[in-house]
Write an enzyme that holds these catalytic residues in place. Structure first.
Site, PDB file in Angstrom:
ATOM      1  N   TYR A 153       0.843  -1.205   0.000  1.00 21.32           N
ATOM      2  CA  TYR A 153       0.000   0.000   0.000  1.00 21.32           C
ATOM      3  C   TYR A 153       0.878   1.255   0.000  1.00 21.32           C
ATOM      4  O   TYR A 153       0.651   2.192  -0.785  1.00 21.32           O
ATOM      5  CB  TYR A 153      -0.950   0.017   1.203  1.00 21.32           C
ATOM      6  CG  TYR A 153      -1.776   1.289   1.253  1.00 21.32           C
ATOM      7  CD1 TYR A 153      -2.780   1.519   0.313  1.00 21.32           C
ATOM      8  CD2 TYR A 153      -1.505   2.292   2.190  1.00 21.32           C
ATOM      9  CE1 TYR A 153      -3.512   2.695   0.320  1.00 21.32           C
ATOM     10  CE2 TYR A 153      -2.233   3.472   2.208  1.00 21.32           C
ATOM     11  CZ  TYR A 153      -3.233   3.675   1.264  1.00 21.32           C
ATOM     12  OH  TYR A 153      -3.941   4.852   1.261  1.00 21.32           O
ATOM     13  N   LYS A 157       1.260   4.398  -2.851  1.00 22.22           N
ATOM     14  CA  LYS A 157       1.060   5.833  -2.599  1.00 22.22           C
ATOM     15  C   LYS A 157       2.341   6.631  -2.890  1.00 22.22           C
ATOM     16  O   LYS A 157       2.276   7.798  -3.292  1.00 22.22           O
ATOM     17  CB  LYS A 157       0.550   6.052  -1.173  1.00 22.22           C
ATOM     18  CG  LYS A 157      -0.900   5.558  -0.995  1.00 22.22           C
ATOM     19  CD  LYS A 157      -1.849   6.291  -1.954  1.00 22.22           C
ATOM     20  CE  LYS A 157      -3.267   5.805  -1.921  1.00 22.22           C
ATOM     21  NZ  LYS A 157      -4.184   6.524  -2.806  1.00 22.22           N
TER      22      LYS A 157
HETATM   23  P1  NDP Z   1     -13.345   4.825   1.159  1.00 21.92           P
HETATM   24  O1  NDP Z   1     -13.280   3.343   1.230  1.00 21.92           O
HETATM   25  O2  NDP Z   1     -14.375   5.526   1.969  1.00 21.92           O
HETATM   26  O3  NDP Z   1     -13.506   5.309  -0.354  1.00 21.92           O
HETATM   27  C1  NDP Z   1     -12.822   4.694  -1.405  1.00 21.92           C
HETATM   28  C2  NDP Z   1     -13.469   5.127  -2.706  1.00 21.92           C
HETATM   29  O4  NDP Z   1     -12.692   4.566  -3.775  1.00 21.92           O
HETATM   30  C3  NDP Z   1     -14.874   4.625  -2.841  1.00 21.92           C
HETATM   31  O5  NDP Z   1     -15.679   5.649  -3.377  1.00 21.92           O
HETATM   32  C4  NDP Z   1     -14.770   3.476  -3.821  1.00 21.92           C
HETATM   33  O6  NDP Z   1     -15.929   3.410  -4.621  1.00 21.92           O
HETATM   34  C5  NDP Z   1     -13.576   3.907  -4.666  1.00 21.92           C
HETATM   35  N1  NDP Z   1     -12.924   2.772  -5.304  1.00 21.92           N
HETATM   36  C6  NDP Z   1     -12.218   1.788  -4.720  1.00 21.92           C
HETATM   37  N2  NDP Z   1     -11.812   0.903  -5.644  1.00 21.92           N
HETATM   38  C7  NDP Z   1     -12.288   1.353  -6.838  1.00 21.92           C
HETATM   39  C8  NDP Z   1     -12.216   0.878  -8.159  1.00 21.92           C
HETATM   40  N3  NDP Z   1     -11.573  -0.268  -8.469  1.00 21.92           N
HETATM   41  N4  NDP Z   1     -12.797   1.585  -9.146  1.00 21.92           N
HETATM   42  C9  NDP Z   1     -13.457   2.727  -8.853  1.00 21.92           C
HETATM   43  N5  NDP Z   1     -13.571   3.242  -7.615  1.00 21.92           N
HETATM   44  C10 NDP Z   1     -12.986   2.547  -6.625  1.00 21.92           C
HETATM   45  O7  NDP Z   1     -11.883   5.324   1.557  1.00 21.92           O
HETATM   46  P2  NDP Z   1     -11.232   6.787   1.557  1.00 21.92           P
HETATM   47  O8  NDP Z   1     -12.210   7.824   1.243  1.00 21.92           O
HETATM   48  O9  NDP Z   1     -10.474   6.885   2.822  1.00 21.92           O
HETATM   49  O10 NDP Z   1     -10.173   6.618   0.383  1.00 21.92           O
HETATM   50  C11 NDP Z   1     -10.120   7.485  -0.740  1.00 21.92           C
HETATM   51  C12 NDP Z   1      -8.674   7.660  -1.154  1.00 21.92           C
HETATM   52  O11 NDP Z   1      -7.960   8.300  -0.114  1.00 21.92           O
HETATM   53  C13 NDP Z   1      -7.926   6.362  -1.446  1.00 21.92           C
HETATM   54  O12 NDP Z   1      -7.100   6.569  -2.578  1.00 21.92           O
HETATM   55  C14 NDP Z   1      -7.077   6.165  -0.206  1.00 21.92           C
HETATM   56  O13 NDP Z   1      -5.925   5.414  -0.464  1.00 21.92           O
HETATM   57  C15 NDP Z   1      -6.753   7.598   0.148  1.00 21.92           C
HETATM   58  N6  NDP Z   1      -6.344   7.869   1.501  1.00 21.92           N
HETATM   59  C16 NDP Z   1      -7.114   7.489   2.567  1.00 21.92           C
HETATM   60  C17 NDP Z   1      -6.694   7.781   3.848  1.00 21.92           C
HETATM   61  C18 NDP Z   1      -7.455   7.318   5.059  1.00 21.92           C
HETATM   62  O14 NDP Z   1      -6.869   7.269   6.179  1.00 21.92           O
HETATM   63  N7  NDP Z   1      -8.729   6.999   4.960  1.00 21.92           N
HETATM   64  C19 NDP Z   1      -5.472   8.554   4.081  1.00 21.92           C
HETATM   65  C20 NDP Z   1      -4.730   8.877   2.896  1.00 21.92           C
HETATM   66  C21 NDP Z   1      -5.180   8.576   1.658  1.00 21.92           C
HETATM   67  P3  NDP Z   1     -16.673   2.068  -5.055  1.00 21.92           P
HETATM   68  O15 NDP Z   1     -16.490   1.061  -3.951  1.00 21.92           O
HETATM   69  O16 NDP Z   1     -18.094   2.487  -5.245  1.00 21.92           O
HETATM   70  O17 NDP Z   1     -16.020   1.672  -6.324  1.00 21.92           O
HETATM   71  C1  8X3 Z   2      -4.189   5.876   4.466  1.00 17.39           C
HETATM   72  C2  8X3 Z   2      -3.502   6.341   5.689  1.00 17.39           C
HETATM   73  O1  8X3 Z   2      -1.829   5.677   7.467  1.00 17.39           O
HETATM   74  O2  8X3 Z   2      -3.760   4.228   7.139  1.00 17.39           O
HETATM   75  O3  8X3 Z   2      -3.436   6.185   3.352  1.00 17.39           O
HETATM   76  O4  8X3 Z   2      -1.984   4.262   5.537  1.00 17.39           O
HETATM   77  S1  8X3 Z   2      -2.726   5.044   6.492  1.00 17.39           S
END
Ligand code: NDP
Ligand code: 8X3
Length: 252
Positions: A153, A157
């Site tokens: 992961y 990133k």
């Molecule tokens: P969520 O699980 O709430 O949201 C993830 C979103 O990504 C959903 O809308 C999902 O939609 C979509 N998604 C996942 N796989 C696919 C796919 N194959 N095709 C299209 N859409 C996809 O998590 P977050 O909002 O936390 O995550 C959003 C982004 O932020 C990610 O890139 C994550 O790595 C990043 N991030 C998150 C952090 C955290 O601590 N939460 C911190 C840093 C970065 P659906 O299932 O409908 O396809």
């Molecule tokens: C998501 C944040 O710290 O869980 O990118 O990897 S962490």
């Protein structure tokens, strides 16, 4: 004037919060995700509440042929694109690398890296054609600080950050901007997805931490896309107050 905003992964978490903040400022939205029912409910919510245009694309960003078949016609029907938020992404598993599932690694690479490339390749010709646009890529503090049990992961990133930097270089002769957002621990469905639906384990990640909320990240995304033409914010790192590095958090 309303801008045209394409957001991947707009069905929950950070992507949904971004959709809401752009719509609340009168921008039109092209939202993508796999969950059709959620996409439609977001569309109804935002069109009703803010009166903006919301088009939807049912899309799995891992499916290259699907991305190629769907993005271009959707943008043409939408009338163009000003901002792309490459947000779709996920983690799968939290295991020592030697014990981790290769299938999980493939899913993360296919979604977080290859999916971002597929989508961006379809969107960039529109931005180059109009000599403007802004690509906002959702990285993570995990891309800066690797942490135990998260090797793949974190690597995906780190790749997001490097892709942003490279695309910014390659489009330097245009007015296109590229930004990486690198949030720390954000309370969303992220951990439930990571732990394959184990909600109790997911909740334990956020226990004792006043975690970042998805709306906090969305406000930053909105901010970076509202700067003067002369200014490009290359990257922003956002941490919880109780966080000092990737997985280094102080639980109270
Ligand atoms: P969520 O699980 O709430 O949201 C993830 C979103 O990504 C959903 O809308 C999902 O939609 C979509 N998604 C996942 N796989 C696919 C796919 N194959 N095709 C299209 N859409 C996809 O998590 P977050 O909002 O936390 O995550 C959003 C982004 O932020 C990610 O890139 C994550 O790595 C990043 N991030 C998150 C952090 C955290 O601590 N939460 C911190 C840093 C970065 P659906 O299932 O409908 O396809
Ligand atoms: C998501 C944040 O710290 O869980 O990118 O990897 S962490």
């Amino acid at each position: 004037m309303a801008r045209r905003i394409l957001i991947t992964g707009a069905t929950s978490g950070i992507g949904l919060a971004c959709a809401r903040v752009f719509a609340s400022h009168g921008d039109d939205l092209l939202i993508a995700g796999r969950r059709t029912t959620l996409l439609e409910s977001v569309k109804v919510e935002l069109t009703t509440e803010f009166g903006v245009r919301v088009d939807t694309i049912v899309l799995d960003v891992q499916q290259r042929e699907d991305v190629v078949a769907k993005i271009k016609p959707a943008i043409e029907a939408f009338g163009g694109v000003d901002v792309l938020v490459n947000n779709a992404g996920l983690a799968q598993g939290l295991d020592d690398f030697q014990d981790s599932a290769v299938d999980d690694a493939v899913t993360m690479i296919d979604t977080n890296v290859k999916g971002l490339i597929y989508v961006t390749k379809e969107v960039l010709p529109f931005m180059i054609g109009q000599n403007s646009g802004h690509i906002v890529n959702m990285g993570s503090t995990a891309g800066i600080y690797a942490y135990p049990k998260g090797a793949v992961y974190c690597a995906t990133k780190a790749a997001v950050k490097t892709l942003s930097d490279g695309i910014r270089m390659d489009t330097i002769a245009t007015d296109i901007k590229v930004t990486t957002i690198q949030p720390g621990i954000v309370e969303t469905d992220f951990s439930t997805v990571r732990f394959h639906g184990d909600k109790d384990r997911a909740d334990s990640v956020y226990a004792g931490i006043d975690a970042i909320q998805p709306e906090d990240v969305a406000d930053v995304v909105y901010y970076v896309t509202n700067q003067p033409k002369r200014l490009q914010i290359s990257d922003v790192t956002i941490m919880a107050n109780q966080q000092a590095a990737g997985f280094m958090v102080h639980k109270k």
